[in-house]
Design a protein around this motif. Structure first.
Motif, PDB file in Angstrom:
ATOM      1  N   LEU A 316     -41.226 -21.297  34.089  1.00  0.00           N
ATOM      2  CA  LEU A 316     -41.135 -19.839  34.167  1.00  0.00           C
ATOM      3  C   LEU A 316     -41.460 -19.200  32.816  1.00  0.00           C
ATOM      4  CD1 LEU A 316     -37.942 -19.537  36.379  1.00  0.00           C
ATOM      5  CD2 LEU A 316     -40.268 -18.841  37.018  1.00  0.00           C
ATOM      6  N   ALA A 317     -40.994 -19.833  31.739  1.00  0.00           N
ATOM      7  CA  ALA A 317     -41.294 -19.308  30.404  1.00  0.00           C
ATOM      8  C   ALA A 317     -42.784 -19.359  30.129  1.00  0.00           C
ATOM      9  CB  ALA A 317     -40.524 -20.107  29.352  1.00  0.00           C
ATOM     10  N   MET A 318     -43.417 -20.481  30.457  1.00  0.00           N
ATOM     11  CA  MET A 318     -44.850 -20.628  30.175  1.00  0.00           C
ATOM     12  C   MET A 318     -45.688 -19.675  31.008  1.00  0.00           C
ATOM     13  SD  MET A 318     -45.330 -24.761  29.509  1.00  0.00           S
ATOM     14  CE  MET A 318     -44.569 -25.288  31.039  1.00  0.00           C
ATOM     15  N   VAL A 319     -45.343 -19.518  32.269  1.00  0.00           N
ATOM     16  CA  VAL A 319     -46.084 -18.600  33.134  1.00  0.00           C
ATOM     17  C   VAL A 319     -46.016 -17.173  32.586  1.00  0.00           C
ATOM     18  CG1 VAL A 319     -45.986 -17.463  35.387  1.00  0.00           C
ATOM     19  CG2 VAL A 319     -46.011 -19.940  35.255  1.00  0.00           C
ATOM     20  N   GLY A 380     -29.874 -17.543  36.141  1.00  0.00           N
ATOM     21  CA  GLY A 380     -30.816 -16.449  36.317  1.00  0.00           C
ATOM     22  C   GLY A 380     -32.060 -16.811  37.092  1.00  0.00           C
ATOM     23  N   VAL A 381     -32.024 -17.929  37.825  1.00  0.00           N
ATOM     24  CA  VAL A 381     -33.188 -18.362  38.609  1.00  0.00           C
ATOM     25  C   VAL A 381     -32.808 -18.425  40.087  1.00  0.00           C
ATOM     26  CG1 VAL A 381     -34.818 -20.239  39.048  1.00  0.00           C
ATOM     27  CG2 VAL A 381     -34.195 -19.655  36.695  1.00  0.00           C
ATOM     28  N   ARG A 404     -38.092 -18.047  40.862  1.00  0.00           N
ATOM     29  CA  ARG A 404     -38.257 -16.685  40.335  1.00  0.00           C
ATOM     30  C   ARG A 404     -37.082 -16.346  39.423  1.00  0.00           C
ATOM     31  NH1 ARG A 404     -39.234 -13.823  46.224  1.00  0.00           N
ATOM     32  NH2 ARG A 404     -41.306 -14.743  46.699  1.00  0.00           N
ATOM     33  N   ARG A 405     -37.348 -15.449  38.492  1.00  0.00           N
ATOM     34  CA  ARG A 405     -36.263 -14.907  37.698  1.00  0.00           C
ATOM     35  C   ARG A 405     -35.468 -13.941  38.548  1.00  0.00           C
ATOM     36  NH1 ARG A 405     -35.246 -17.959  33.298  1.00  0.00           N
ATOM     37  NH2 ARG A 405     -37.128 -18.286  32.035  1.00  0.00           N
ATOM     38  N   ALA A 406     -34.153 -14.050  38.491  1.00  0.00           N
ATOM     39  CA  ALA A 406     -33.302 -13.173  39.322  1.00  0.00           C
ATOM     40  C   ALA A 406     -33.417 -11.730  38.865  1.00  0.00           C
ATOM     41  CB  ALA A 406     -31.855 -13.650  39.207  1.00  0.00           C
TER      42      ALA A 406
END
Length: 406
Positions: A316-319, A380-381, A404-406
């Motif tokens: 998620l961080a890289m995307v 938070g995911v 997804r990030r919440a």
């Protein structure tokens, strides 16, 4: 050698180069070699000029054309007299057979190890190169200690050679893009460009040697610490000091959408810059979440994570970071399960599954398999169930979710 120091007669130079003595006279005629006064008119550095000229001719370049370019002042082999080329090895006074007898390393084992390290094996009774001799103590200890057999020694040697060859190749690409190309376009000329490059190399190379050792030791530290952490965990679990459910590793594939088209439009230089930016981003994010980049795949990368949660966090961080770095959008696939590690690479169903899931992800998406979503979730995911998908190479449908990030 036929005289004091590194002075050589034509016969001595020919013997070191493994060519007929008449070849020395021919190279003098075309201007590749320039003899000095005295009974031994050549030097060891002339060996490097001779080898380069022979390699050019064997590659199909006409020697009469090389001679014409030398006469016209457009080409000279004198740049190889610069100090950086003194690093290139010359034949020693010991043969492979002699070194085998002296060290007790069987000829076949010695050959396998040296070939894996990127050296060429002519015949047992030919002189070894001086750089090959520097590797012999390691080979001797590896076999005499009993820790390595031939298969493992060649595997380690091949890893050294492949890693360092890649480093040398990228160095050369950067030299061509950042120095040689601009110098030639400015009208400097090949001869002067090579002379200036030799001067620069004399400053750079000692620092490169120093930096490479520092980088290697840092990578050793990371690998060793990870190994020891696993040992400590195993000891604590065996003693009942910690209890946790069985942990599955995770494999992650990150690809850049439209990378191929973009590099075709912008050229090789842009591709190199994009790859460098991606490498820094991936290295930083994966390490921060317990991961390791395993293999670069042109438009993406394969990563290994000790925990599925770390893979999801990093993905998620890289995307999110990729577009901010000016790169094409990324899409990621993550799968958790058993992984086979062999020779520094990762194999098995989990690896293949992560790759197939990544191929189904859209730009900006992080898709995961059910075991990833069922593992302890990072804060938070959330996961959106996309149902079962038919993936190439898998007979049964695979349940896929989007992280997804919440």
């Amino acid at each position: 050698m036929e005289a004091e120091g590194d002075a050589l007669t034509a016969a001595g130079l020919a013997r070191l180069a493994g060519v007929p003595e008449a070849e020395i006279g021919r190279m003098v005629e075309v201007g590749v070699l320039v003899p000095r006064d005295g009974p031994a008119p050549f030097l060891l550095r002339d060996l490097h000029k001779l080898r380069l000229a022979v390699a050019c001719e064997r590659a199909g370049l006409p020697m009469d054309g090389i001679a014409a370019a030398i006469r016209a002042g457009r080409l000279s082999f004198a740049f190889m007299e610069a100090s950086p080329y003194a690093r290139w090895a010359v034949p020693s006074d010991r043969t492979y057979r002699q070194v085998s007898a002296e060290t007790g390393v069987h000829l076949d084992d010695l050959r396998a190890a040296l070939e894996a390290m990127g050296f060429t094996w002519p015949s047992p009774d030919e002189p070894m190169r001086e750089d090959e001799l520097t590797a012999v103590p390691l080979v001797r200890l590896a076999f005499s200690s009993g820790i390595f057999d031939r298969a493992w020694m060649t595997r380690v040697g091949r890893a050294y050679a492949e890693g360092l060859r890649l480093a040398a190749q990228v160095e050369n690409e950067s030299y061509r893009a950042r120095f040689e190309g601009p110098a030639l376009r400015s009208g400097l000329g090949q001869r002067r460009a090579m002379e200036l490059a030799s001067e620069l190399a004399a400053e750079f190379l000692p620092l490169v040697d120093q930096a490479l050792m520092g980088i290697y030791r840092r990578q050793q530290e990371l690998i060793w610490v990870e190994h020891q952490v696993l040992n400590v965990e195993a000891a604590l679990e065996e003693a009942g000091a910690i209890a946790r459910p069985e942990r599955l590793p995770a494999m992650c594939f990150l690809d850049l959408a439209g990378y191929t088209r973009l590099t075709e439009e912008r050229g090789d230089q842009a591709a190199a810059e994009l790859a460098g930016t991606l490498a820094v981003l991936v290295e930083r994010s994966s390490r921060a979440h317990g991961g390791t980049p395993v293999k670069w795949l042109g438009d993406g990368v394969m990563l290994y994570f000790r925990e599925p949660s770390g893979a999801v966090e990093a993905a998620l961080a890289m995307v999110g970071q990729v577009p901010e770095a000016g790169l094409p959008p990324a899409h990621v696939g993550v799968a958790a399960g058993p992984v086979v590690v062999q020779g520094g690479d990762y194999f098995g169903r989990t690896v293949n599954l992560a790759s197939r899931v990544a191929a189904r992800a859209q730009a900006g998406q992080v898709l995961v398999t059910a075991p990833v979503a069922q593992a302890p979730s990072p804060g938070g995911v959330t996961y959106a169930d996309l149902g079962e998908l038919r993936l190439k190479g898998f007979t049964a449908p695979v349940r896929v979710l989007e992280a997804r990030r919440a």
